[in-house]
Structures are given as C-alpha cells and as structure tokens.
Design an enzyme around this catalytic site. Structure first.
Site, PDB file in Angstrom:
ATOM      1  N   THR A 355       0.837  -1.202   0.000  1.00 47.26           N
ATOM      2  CA  THR A 355       0.000   0.000   0.000  1.00 47.26           C
ATOM      3  C   THR A 355       0.874   1.255   0.000  1.00 47.26           C
ATOM      4  O   THR A 355       1.951   1.252   0.581  1.00 47.26           O
ATOM      5  CB  THR A 355      -0.875  -0.011   1.255  1.00 47.26           C
ATOM      6  OG1 THR A 355      -1.645  -1.205   1.243  1.00 47.26           O
ATOM      7  CG2 THR A 355      -1.776   1.189   1.314  1.00 47.26           C
ATOM      8  N   VAL A 356       0.334   2.340  -0.595  1.00 46.31           N
ATOM      9  CA  VAL A 356       1.016   3.632  -0.517  1.00 46.31           C
ATOM     10  C   VAL A 356       0.082   4.648   0.113  1.00 46.31           C
ATOM     11  O   VAL A 356      -1.133   4.640  -0.117  1.00 46.31           O
ATOM     12  CB  VAL A 356       1.489   4.142  -1.899  1.00 46.31           C
ATOM     13  CG1 VAL A 356       2.632   3.276  -2.418  1.00 46.31           C
ATOM     14  CG2 VAL A 356       0.362   4.226  -2.904  1.00 46.31           C
TER      15      VAL A 356
END
Length: 535
Positions: A355-356
C-alpha cells in the site's frame, strides 16, 4: 496540537519539516515533488494528491498500481469528506462457483481474487469535483516517469525482489507471464539506481487522463481487461467495470482525549483503529516505553481485530451498526477484559443495529489523506497485456464460510485493509495521517495517534518511535529498538514475543498537521524512502 520535543528525541533518524504555502508527504521523493509541482502551478491539495498518487503507481509499483483501490479523507473549505473508491467482486464470482472449481479458500494470486479497480475513477472524480487543474496536467509527471524511466530507490528494489521471490515460489502458468515481461525486463529484479520504464503504463495513464477514466471502465482499456480475463478463465468482465461508481461517504470518528480521530467507514478497516482507541481512552498512560502502555495497546488491538473479523464487510451485508461498535459503553465493557496477562481475543456482542499513503496540504488550508493499494505488494501477479495495468487481489480478503458477513458473493465489496486517517479538534481540521502496510495499518494508526496525543511527541518522533505489531493469537513482533527489559516483561505476561529488525513490515507512515497560524508540520517514515516536499 502541542508537542514536547524533549520527551523523546528520535531526531537522529529524521526531523520534522515545516512550511506555509503547501506540503506533500509520501514514501517516494519523485512522487512528493510531483505533488508539490502541482501546488506551484496553482493547483490545490486535491490536485497534488492525485499527481502524487499517479506517480506512485510508476515509482513504487511494488505497493500499488492503476489496477488497485483507493480511499481518501478530504478537508476541503472546512468540510470533511470521505471517498470510498473500492471495487466490488465480479458478477460471476460466487461461493458456489468457487466450490465447483474445487477451492476451499480464495487463492492469493491469479485472476480469481481480482475485484473491480477503483483507482482510475477516484482520480477522475477528485479532480472533477475539487481540483483546479485538468487530469492531464495532474498525470503528466507520472506519464513522463513511465515513458522516460526513473531510477529505482533502495526500498523499492528490496520490495521488488521480495515480490519476485514470492511469485517464483507460489505462481505458475501463462496468466503470470506478462508480469515477468513488465517487471523483470532483463530477467531479474531491478537493483537500486537502475532505470525502469513502462511505455504501456504511460499510454494507459494518458488514456485515463484523456477520457477522465472512462476508457478504463467503458472503453478500450475495459475491452482489454475483459478479453484477457475471458481468455484465462477469470471472473471479471467489462460489465463489472461499467457499473462501478465511487462512493462519497461520511467519515466516522471517536473522540480520544479531546481530539476527534476520523476514518472511512466499512468496508474499510479504519473502524478497527477506532474501536481500539475507544477502549484505550478508558486507561491513563504516563510514559510511552512501558509495559503498561505496550500491553494495554496490544490487548486493545486484539479485541478490535476480533470484532473487525466478525463484523466488517460491505456495509450492505453488515448486521451490526457502526454506532454500536463505537459506543462509549461498548468501549468500557471491552476495556474491562484487559488484565495483566496476554489473552486470546474473542469478538464482543454490541447492540445490533506489503500500500502507498500520502498526505497533502495547500495554502488555503485544504488537506487530503489518501491511500491506494494493489494488496500484498504487486497484487494478483496479473498484468493485462499492452496496458501496464497490474490488477489487485483484494478478493483474497473474502472468506468461504457460509453465512459469514464477509463470505464471498457477487457484486460485494471485501473487508479492506487500506485506511486514511484524519484528526480534528473542536470541529477544526488538524491534519491527515496514515500508516500503510496491510493489517499493520490500524495498529500503526493507534500507535502514532497515542504517541502524539498521550505522550506529546511531535509527528516525526511519533513515526520514528519503536513499533510493535500483533500477528495472531498471542504472537507479537517488536522492533529491536524496544527496550529488552520491556520485551521480557511482555513475554512474562504471556505474549509470544518475536524481536525483529525494523523494516517496512512495521508500516510506513506520513503526517501533516496545521497549527493556528496556518503553518504545516510534516513528517515521513524513516523505514522507507519517504520525503516531505514543502513550499
């Protein structure tokens, strides 16, 4: 929010960054700079967020992509707004169909766990409703990096290699061939400093910009996804893409010692962090690095995750109200279960009813807390040919337990791990925060919020501070920076302690907070290649 900078000094790892006109905090310097460039062009925090997010699909493809989902909390002109851009399962994906195929659980990789991606429409919707610039202007830096190439950073290279090793062991078949063509162009994982480019990724970004994402859901890109899925016995179809719409939702919150902490409601798991905070506010903490603090926080998170596993799903299928899970009475009852020893968590019974992440802020006081992901690093391991689209595997978060609220079904959103956070006080926005990393995210949210509110750490010290993560049962991983005596006390209380070297598995966070003078204080994760770009 007031900070005691002398309480804990982690300044040797990173220090806070301050500015007035605008700020972007994320895990990649190139992406952060792209967002800041939008602010300097006259764009706002929303333009900066989308530019940064699009760049992250190129410069950090190990964690997110065009084929993933997104969530956001936006403070815009004094109003707090929530965006749920997570997609549902395909019409053809059902419990019975999976049983016919001999499956007892949903696989991690391949086309089976692919759900409808929400990222492209999230970008278009945000720009159309709240941006100042065009989607083409905002995506231009990402297009340029994909076309011309960019040097791979150290952390991304490490994650790239981990993804390769996992796919090499756990996948086989032609459906994965294009992933290797795109991400292993020379036959081996990229190394730090190596230039990587993807012309198809650039073309797809350009087409998304030109059509305001319509091509992805109704046009040529949708046709390519449909064709590839049909040819490889997948479930997703163009008809699934055509009916997708993002949802504007009302964020949910609990008050924690005078501050309102906000998350996106289910199907996201932000409510897990809120349940834990609602339990923890029944205790008083005096010092961060103590047995009392660690033990009670771990136990509260275990109880919160137990509730999450039982109750969180697509809200259309939930039979428990959010209000009951977050009520003060329920929090008090759950707090009573925490004793001096580690316990095996069980869900409660409230009254029924890799995830970012990025944070942006502009001179007008608008702020965005935004997160997007493909899940498990690269996602499904499936890249649609001639598009650069790496599809997510969020369907893995369904289960195959009949009558369970989160059992796999057609047109249903799965339990979702990615969560953006936001803090307000007395109705005034304080700022966005987030800690990415699978099921570490609610745990990171609780630890960072507590560090700032309970112990008055500045945002950077809150991110620098040692972390722990509950894994399952009584197993807890803690970083080597945690005091050995404290680790021994936790073990003596029944926690199964595993001491690990600090890495990205303990989460990667970003924080931006605004004071009464309009000055922004930004912080970025020391466990990755993060950057706070400021103006």
């Amino acid at each position: 929010m007031e900070f005691d900078n002398t309480a804990y000094n982690y300044a040797s790892r990173r220090t806070v960054v301050q500015g007035k006109k605008g700020m972007v905090a994320t895990s990649q310097p190139l992406a952060a700079q792209a967002g800041l460039d939008m602010l300097k062009k006259g764009g706002n925090a929303v333009d900066a967020a989308v530019a940064t997010a699009a760049c992250l699909t190129v410069v950090e493809p190990t964690s997110n992509g065009i084929g993933g989902d997104a969530f956001a909390i936006i403070s815009f002109e004094g109003k707090l707004l929530g965006l749920n851009a997570s997609g549902a399962s395909p019409e053809l994906l059902s419990y019975d169909e999976l049983k016919k195929r001999g499956l007892k659980e949903i696989p991690k990789f391949g086309l089976t766990p692919v759900t409808v991606p929400g990222v492209p429409k999230a970008w278009a919707e945000l720009i159309e409703k709240y941006g100042k610039l065009s989607l083409m202007e905002v995506l231009e830096p990402a297009i340029r990096y994909a076309e011309e190439g960019h040097p791979i950073s150290a952390t991304v290279s490490q994650l790239w290699n981990q993804g390769y090793e996992r796919f090499k062991k756990e996948t086989e078949g032609k459906v994965f061939e294009n992933w290797y063509k795109v991400f292993m162009p020379d036959g081996y994982p990229v190394v730090p400093g190596q230039i990587w480019k993807s012309k198809y990724h650039a073309q797809t970004l350009r087409e998304i910009a030109q059509t305001m994402s319509d091509s992805f859901y109704k046009g040529e890109l949708a046709d390519k996804i449909h064709k590839f899925s049909v040819e490889n016995d997948g479930f997703i179809r163009k008809s699934d893409l055509e009916k997708f719409e993002v949802e504007w939702v009302k964020p949910i919150s609990v008050n924690y010692r005078g501050y309102d902490v906000w998350e996106i409601p289910p199907n996201g798991s932000g409510i897990v962090a809120l349940i834990a905070l609602n339990i923890l506010k029944n205790f008083k903490f005096t010092e961060r690095e103590t047995f009392e603090t660690y033990h009670k926080q771990i136990e509260a998170l275990k109880l919160a995750f137990a509730d999450g596993e039982k109750y969180i799903s697509d809200p259309r299928f939930m039979d428990i109200s959010i209000e009951s899970l977050l009520s003060q009475e329920y929090g008090k009852e759950r707090a009573k279960l925490i004793g001096e020893k580690s316990m095996l968590p069980e869900p409660g019974e409230p009254d029924k009813g890799g995830t970012v992440y990025l944070a942006t802020a502009d001179e007008e006081g608008n702020m965005v807390s935004y997160i997007q992901s493909n899940y498990m690093g690269f996602g499904s391991g499936v890249v649609v040919p001639q598009t650069g689209i790496s599809l997510q595997n969020r369907g893995k978060n369904f289960n195959m337990i009949e009558d369970h609220v989160n059992c796999v079904a057609p047109n249903k959103k799965p339990y979702h791990t990615i969560i953006p956070g936001f803090i307000t006080k007395d109705g005034k926005p304080i700022g966005p925060f987030g800690v990415m990393g699978g099921f570490m995210q609610p745990q990171g949210h609780v630890q960072v919020v507590s560090s700032m509110i309970d112990f008055h750490l500045n945002p950077q010290d809150a991110l620098n501070a040692p972390r722990w993560q509950w894994i399952e049962g009584k197993k807890v991983e803690i970083e080597t920076a945690v005091n050995k005596t404290l680790a021994e006390k936790l073990a003596n209380a029944g926690h199964d302690i595993d001491i690990k070297i600090s890495d990205t598995t303990f989460g990667r966070g970003q924080i931006i907070l605004r004071d009464d003078q309009g000055v922004y204080t930004g912080a970025t994760e020391p466990r990755t290649d993060g950057c706070v770009a400021v103006w």
